[in-house]
Scaffold this motif. Structure first.
Motif, PDB file in Angstrom:
ATOM      1  N   UNK A 503       0.827  -1.198   0.000  1.00  0.00           N
ATOM      2  CA  UNK A 503       0.000   0.000   0.000  1.00  0.00           C
ATOM      3  C   UNK A 503       0.866   1.253   0.000  1.00  0.00           C
ATOM      4  N   UNK A 504       1.883   1.288   0.862  1.00  0.00           N
ATOM      5  CA  UNK A 504       2.752   2.453   0.943  1.00  0.00           C
ATOM      6  C   UNK A 504       3.534   2.649  -0.346  1.00  0.00           C
ATOM      7  N   UNK A 505       3.964   1.558  -0.953  1.00  0.00           N
ATOM      8  CA  UNK A 505       4.650   1.643  -2.240  1.00  0.00           C
ATOM      9  C   UNK A 505       3.733   2.274  -3.285  1.00  0.00           C
ATOM     10  N   UNK A 509       5.447   6.167  -1.232  1.00  0.00           N
ATOM     11  CA  UNK A 509       6.463   6.268  -0.181  1.00  0.00           C
ATOM     12  C   UNK A 509       7.854   6.130  -0.799  1.00  0.00           C
ATOM     13  N   UNK A 510       8.803   6.870  -0.245  1.00  0.00           N
ATOM     14  CA  UNK A 510      10.157   6.881  -0.806  1.00  0.00           C
ATOM     15  C   UNK A 510      11.015   5.751  -0.269  1.00  0.00           C
ATOM     16  N   UNK A 511      10.752   5.347   0.955  1.00  0.00           N
ATOM     17  CA  UNK A 511      11.531   4.293   1.608  1.00  0.00           C
ATOM     18  C   UNK A 511      10.627   3.461   2.502  1.00  0.00           C
ATOM     19  N   UNK A 512      11.055   2.240   2.760  1.00  0.00           N
ATOM     20  CA  UNK A 512      10.462   1.411   3.793  1.00  0.00           C
ATOM     21  C   UNK A 512      11.555   1.063   4.784  1.00  0.00           C
ATOM     22  N   UNK A 513      11.144   0.706   5.992  1.00  0.00           N
ATOM     23  CA  UNK A 513      12.112   0.329   7.011  1.00  0.00           C
ATOM     24  C   UNK A 513      11.653  -0.929   7.729  1.00  0.00           C
ATOM     25  N   UNK A 514      12.535  -1.916   7.828  1.00  0.00           N
ATOM     26  CA  UNK A 514      12.255  -3.140   8.573  1.00  0.00           C
ATOM     27  C   UNK A 514      13.302  -3.293   9.666  1.00  0.00           C
ATOM     28  N   UNK A 523       9.813  -9.213   1.757  1.00  0.00           N
ATOM     29  CA  UNK A 523       9.176  -8.164   0.965  1.00  0.00           C
ATOM     30  C   UNK A 523       9.695  -8.158  -0.465  1.00  0.00           C
ATOM     31  N   UNK A 524      10.986  -8.355  -0.638  1.00  0.00           N
ATOM     32  CA  UNK A 524      11.560  -8.423  -1.989  1.00  0.00           C
ATOM     33  C   UNK A 524      10.982  -9.606  -2.766  1.00  0.00           C
ATOM     34  N   UNK A 525      10.849 -10.740  -2.096  1.00  0.00           N
ATOM     35  CA  UNK A 525      10.327 -11.933  -2.756  1.00  0.00           C
ATOM     36  C   UNK A 525       8.878 -11.758  -3.190  1.00  0.00           C
ATOM     37  N   UNK A 526       8.163 -10.855  -2.527  1.00  0.00           N
ATOM     38  CA  UNK A 526       6.751 -10.636  -2.854  1.00  0.00           C
ATOM     39  C   UNK A 526       6.537  -9.398  -3.710  1.00  0.00           C
ATOM     40  N   UNK A 527       7.624  -8.865  -4.266  1.00  0.00           N
ATOM     41  CA  UNK A 527       7.484  -7.826  -5.277  1.00  0.00           C
ATOM     42  C   UNK A 527       7.645  -6.396  -4.827  1.00  0.00           C
ATOM     43  N   UNK A 528       8.069  -6.160  -3.594  1.00  0.00           N
ATOM     44  CA  UNK A 528       8.305  -4.788  -3.140  1.00  0.00           C
ATOM     45  C   UNK A 528       9.657  -4.336  -3.694  1.00  0.00           C
ATOM     46  N   UNK A 529       9.652  -3.230  -4.444  1.00  0.00           N
ATOM     47  CA  UNK A 529      10.873  -2.836  -5.156  1.00  0.00           C
ATOM     48  C   UNK A 529      11.474  -1.525  -4.674  1.00  0.00           C
ATOM     49  N   UNK A 530      10.755  -0.741  -3.861  1.00  0.00           N
ATOM     50  CA  UNK A 530      11.320   0.530  -3.413  1.00  0.00           C
ATOM     51  C   UNK A 530      12.403   0.273  -2.367  1.00  0.00           C
ATOM     52  N   UNK A 541      24.330 -12.469   7.828  1.00  0.00           N
ATOM     53  CA  UNK A 541      23.434 -12.478   6.663  1.00  0.00           C
ATOM     54  C   UNK A 541      23.655 -11.281   5.746  1.00  0.00           C
ATOM     55  N   UNK A 542      24.807 -10.629   5.871  1.00  0.00           N
ATOM     56  CA  UNK A 542      25.060  -9.430   5.076  1.00  0.00           C
ATOM     57  C   UNK A 542      25.117  -9.753   3.582  1.00  0.00           C
ATOM     58  N   UNK A 543      25.565 -10.961   3.238  1.00  0.00           N
ATOM     59  CA  UNK A 543      25.602 -11.353   1.812  1.00  0.00           C
ATOM     60  C   UNK A 543      24.190 -11.355   1.226  1.00  0.00           C
ATOM     61  N   UNK A 544      23.264 -11.985   1.942  1.00  0.00           N
ATOM     62  CA  UNK A 544      21.871 -12.025   1.479  1.00  0.00           C
ATOM     63  C   UNK A 544      21.296 -10.612   1.358  1.00  0.00           C
ATOM     64  N   UNK A 545      21.700  -9.760   2.273  1.00  0.00           N
ATOM     65  CA  UNK A 545      21.209  -8.396   2.256  1.00  0.00           C
ATOM     66  C   UNK A 545      21.651  -7.676   0.985  1.00  0.00           C
ATOM     67  N   UNK A 546      22.922  -7.847   0.608  1.00  0.00           N
ATOM     68  CA  UNK A 546      23.440  -7.207  -0.592  1.00  0.00           C
ATOM     69  C   UNK A 546      22.787  -7.759  -1.851  1.00  0.00           C
ATOM     70  N   UNK A 547      22.592  -9.067  -1.889  1.00  0.00           N
ATOM     71  CA  UNK A 547      21.980  -9.713  -3.056  1.00  0.00           C
ATOM     72  C   UNK A 547      20.558  -9.214  -3.266  1.00  0.00           C
ATOM     73  N   UNK A 548      19.830  -8.983  -2.169  1.00  0.00           N
ATOM     74  CA  UNK A 548      18.436  -8.548  -2.253  1.00  0.00           C
ATOM     75  C   UNK A 548      18.287  -7.025  -2.263  1.00  0.00           C
ATOM     76  N   UNK A 549      19.392  -6.328  -2.421  1.00  0.00           N
ATOM     77  CA  UNK A 549      19.397  -4.870  -2.520  1.00  0.00           C
ATOM     78  C   UNK A 549      18.712  -4.223  -1.319  1.00  0.00           C
TER      79      UNK A 549
END
Length: 823
Positions: A503-505, A509-514, A523-530, A541-549
């Motif tokens: 909804x916010x996307x 909204x310019x950013x999201x925060x988790x 969220x990335x896997x479900x199509x959130x791109x912002x 888990x920093x590698x996964x973080x970089x891969x998922x932008x």
């Protein structure tokens, strides 16, 4: 009331072709598909832009209908023993007949106009007045040029009060409706921007709406809109129209209300003061209730009775529901109406809120339309195509007959809901977003039950429309160029991460925060791109973080060095930059670099050019506490100095942000480049002052499992507390502390709502259930129980448990089903 067809012919001044002039007419219709009784019905063959009722005359005559109002008589039916009244315009003929019908009754008629709230005011007036009056009222939102006459036709001798709403979209329409309704009592709900496109100005629109009250005895309205007041003064010149007003600003109004945030409003009418409450806290409901109260006073209600009635108001169903389905399906429940205009809105909601690749629409015959069948279902096909619908299921005779208009490859049609259920195969619905839409008479809720996931019946309903409205309210308050970061950590404060993030996307909204990397990955896997900031990045888990932008918050040299090392090890994967957010500890003393560490931080950032600082931020420790105002101002000063020092030494300028929700409320001067909207998105102001007019977004509900009588002196639940000196009736309710209901609410410390009645919790709250004293409430097993909502606010619940609303929201168990709806 009934008419002879020959009498109707005289009323319409039409050309008569009557085979039986003594035929009786009791009912009228403009829609051949809605006719359930063929006896004593008069069909108006209305020719619209895309449909012509004349095309259905032959079939209707074969089904036993004999009486028709037409502009032309089908050649093959002239000698078939039918009755035809030929007129120039069948819509005008419909209006003339119903205007005559209206003139045969002398009881009071209420006419409602305004930009918003007409249907709700009408329904609430019915709830308040129906025990005193036998009321006839507009069905649903029947307020158009054909809806109004169809509503008025319902008037009969058994009624003693009528309530009709009137809506317009262009000049000249209201005069026509006034001739049909002829209200004694006028109500003007409010003046807003809705349906303004055909008017030169808002004053012109207001003046047009007021034409409904040309011959009324009295007009009931608000005194608080200056523009409307000016138009009203102009309208009432040389008129005997009496004006009855309510106001929350002007004490000279007939009904003056001091609005209180605790929902205990103080009012004064004709010199008598009283206190009342309504089971809603939003501004629109407050205004609608005020106009209803003033109307009831005018009709002779006593304040004591009215206070009770107002407190028992219940909501009017006008919404879309989002429900988790079986086989990983997602359901959008719109089983309330079937008009073509709302189909596009519902399909759009399906696409926006659906997180799966396949979109399915289940649709019944469309009943609320003037379009011809071919054009109608061609329009349906265009909507399906534009929304990328991949599968279609049509239910009903008409839609089945027009199957060729639906060009999808994957389509199937059934003549009835029963036929669909008989053919239902669970395996044919997997990983789909499914919109279920249609008229109530098809009872599509049976299909919803087949497809929805059966879980704990305690539900948390989240109003996505309210979240969207709150977002816009925040956006309108901050400087135009200031960005918004939507906080969706902790399962979006218990409301559901993906649904709110999507909804916010969509809201821009310019950013999201988790809080954690796994939340961001989901969220990335479900199509959130912002862009998504992660507040507590796990070094493993920093590698996964970089891969998922995902973009980590960097709050210490340890996490910074870990990120640098991880990037060096995995940069061969094609990742060129690592976006980061730098947190400064300005006094809260949680996470963050101390200001005196800035020079060392700048050096490391400049030595590692792949690090792209997207923002620099800090947390306010006491923005919601007035006693910490000076401390907060100092935090802002320290942050600005430190952040600007870091920023000027970087190659790219980062965003600066320090304000959380309460900070946005009280320190707008420190908005900088971005603000972080958290609890405010969910309609909660920690100060309970609500300057943005935010709407609470969640309602926690359960149901009564059992009702029993408890004898005098007997205790309840573990520990046998809450003993009483008299016999009581209690309800056992299917929710407990395992669902997030705090045990501090036990033994009378909180009241839930059952059928509009506040009832106290008695005994200790158990793991899976609690008990409530329903001795003074009318209810039965299976009835709905509201734990918190608009009427019994989560903020008040927080006070009762000596905590904050954040904790209550985030404590709601995952086993409690979330249902999302959109108005």
């Amino acid at each position: 009331m009934q008419y002879q067809i020959s009498e109707i012919c005289k009323i319409l001044k039409g050309e008569a072709f009557l085979s039986n002039k003594n035929d009786i007419v009791k009912h009228i219709s403009i829609d051949s598909r809605r006719i359930t009784e063929t006896d004593s019905i008069l069909f108006f063959a209305i020719k619209g832009t895309l449909n012509d009722g004349h095309n259905y005359i032959k079939k209707l005559s074969e089904n036993g209908i004999h009486n028709f109002v037409v502009t032309q008589i089908p050649e093959n039916l002239k000698e078939k023993g039918l009755n035809f009244i030929k007129v120039k315009n069948t819509v005008k003929a419909l209006q003339i007949l119903c205007s005559h019908h209206r003139s045969t009754f002398n009881y009071k008629v209420i006419g409602i106009a305004g930009s918003n709230g007409k249907t709700i005011v009408k329904e609430w007036l019915y709830q308040i007045l129906h025990e005193k009056f036998n009321i006839v009222r507009s069905p649903k939102s029947y307020n158009s040029q054909v809806g109004v006459p169809l509503s008025v036709w319902q008037m009969s001798d058994t009624n003693n009060l009528a309530i009709f709403e009137a809506g317009i979209s262009k000049p000249g329409e209201m005069q026509l409706l006034e001739k049909i309704i002829k209200p004694h009592i006028g109500i003007f709900t409010n003046l807003g921007d809705a349906h303004s496109e055909n008017f030169k100005s808002i004053k012109e629109k207001a003046l047009e709406k007021l034409q409904l009250f040309n011959e009324s005895e009295i007009l009931i309205c608000s005194k608080d809109n200056a523009v409307f007041n000016d138009v009203l003064s102009e309208f009432t010149k040389n008129k005997k129209l009496k004006i009855l007003t309510w106001s929350k600003k002007d004490k000279t109004a007939d009904l003056y209300i001091e609005k209180k945030l605790n929902n205990k409003h103080k009012a004064k009418y004709k010199g008598k003061s009283f206190i009342y409450s309504i089971p809603f806290t939003d501004e629109a409901s407050f205004e609608n209730a005020a106009i209803c109260m003033l109307t009831a006073f005018y009709l002779g209600f006593d304040s004591k009775i009215l206070i009770k009635k107002i407190a028992e108001l219940h909501s009017v169903e006008m919404r879309l529901q989002k429900i988790e389905g079986i086989n990983n399906n997602l359901l959008i429940n719109d089983t309330y109406n079937s008009d073509i205009n709302s189909l596009e809105i519902s399909a759009d909601f399906l696409v926006k809120q659906g997180n799966l690749k396949s979109n399915t629409v289940v649709l019944t015959d469309i009943l609320q339309t003037e379009k011809g069948e071919k054009e109608l279902y061609n329009t349906v096909n265009k909507i399906l195509k534009s929304k990328h619908i991949s599968k279609f299921i049509g239910i009903g005779k008409t839609i089945s007959n027009n199957a060729e208009s639906i060009k999808l490859k994957n389509k199937k049609f059934y003549l009835s809901t029963e036929e669909f259920i008989a053919d239902f195969d669970l395996k044919s619905f997997v990983n789909e977003n499914i919109l279920i839409k249609g008229a109530r008479n098809y009872m599509l809720e049976r299909i919803v039950k087949l497809l929805e996931k059966q879980t704990h019946q305690t539900v948390f309903e989240i109003n996505l429309s309210a979240i969207e409205s709150n977002y816009k309210a925040i956006k309108s308050t901050i400087p135009p160029k200031t960005k918004i970061m939507g906080m969706v950590k902790a399962y979006s404060y218990g409301t559901g991460s993906y649904e709110v993030a999507k909804l916010l996307q969509d809201c821009g909204a310019d950013y999201l925060c988790v809080a954690y990397i796994d939340e961001g990955i989901q969220l990335r896997e479900r199509g959130i791109h912002i862009p998504i900031m992660v507040m507590n990045p796990d070094e493993k888990k920093l590698e996964k973080m970089l891969i998922n932008k995902l973009e980590p918050e960097i709050y210490s040299f340890q996490i910074l060095n870990s990120l640098i090392k991880t990037f060096e090890n995995y940069k061969f994967r094609g990742i060129e930059k690592a976006s980061v957010h730098i947190e400064i500890d300005t006094g809260m003393h949680r996470l963050g670099f101390m200001p005196d560490e800035a020079d060392k931080l700048i050096k490391i950032l400049n030595e590692n050019k792949f690090l792209e600082v997207k923002s620099i931020f800090s947390h306010l420790a006491g923005s919601d506490e007035s006693r910490l105002k000076n401390f907060t101002l100092n935090q802002i000063k320290v942050f600005e100095k430190t952040a600007k020092n870091i920023s000027k030494n970087l190659s790219a300028k980062p965003l600066l942000h320090i304000l959380n929700s309460s900070g946005i409320f009280h320190y707008k001067q420190a908005s900088f480049d971005m603000v972080r909207a958290g609890i405010a998105l969910y309609g909660i102001d920690p100060h309970n002052k609500n300057p943005f007019k935010l709407s609470e977004t969640g309602t926690l509900k359960s149901y009564i499992s059992q009702i029993k009588i408890i004898k005098e002196g007997e205790g309840i639940s573990y520990g046998l507390h809450s003993k009483s000196k008299k016999e009581r009736k209690i309800a056992i309710i299917a929710m407990g502390y395992a669902d997030g209901l705090n045990r501090k609410l036990s033994n009378g410390n909180w009241e839930v709502i059952i059928n509009g009645k506040f009832v106290p919790i008695v005994g200790n709250i158990c793991m899976d259930m609690f008990m409530a004293d329903i001795s003074n409430a009318k209810c039965k097993e299976g009835d709905e129980v509201i734990i918190f909502g608009k009427q019994n606010s989560i903020c008040e619940m927080a006070k009762s448990t000596e905590t904050i609303p954040y904790e209550i929201l985030t404590s709601i168990s995952p086993r409690v089903k979330r249902i999302y709806w959109y108005e």
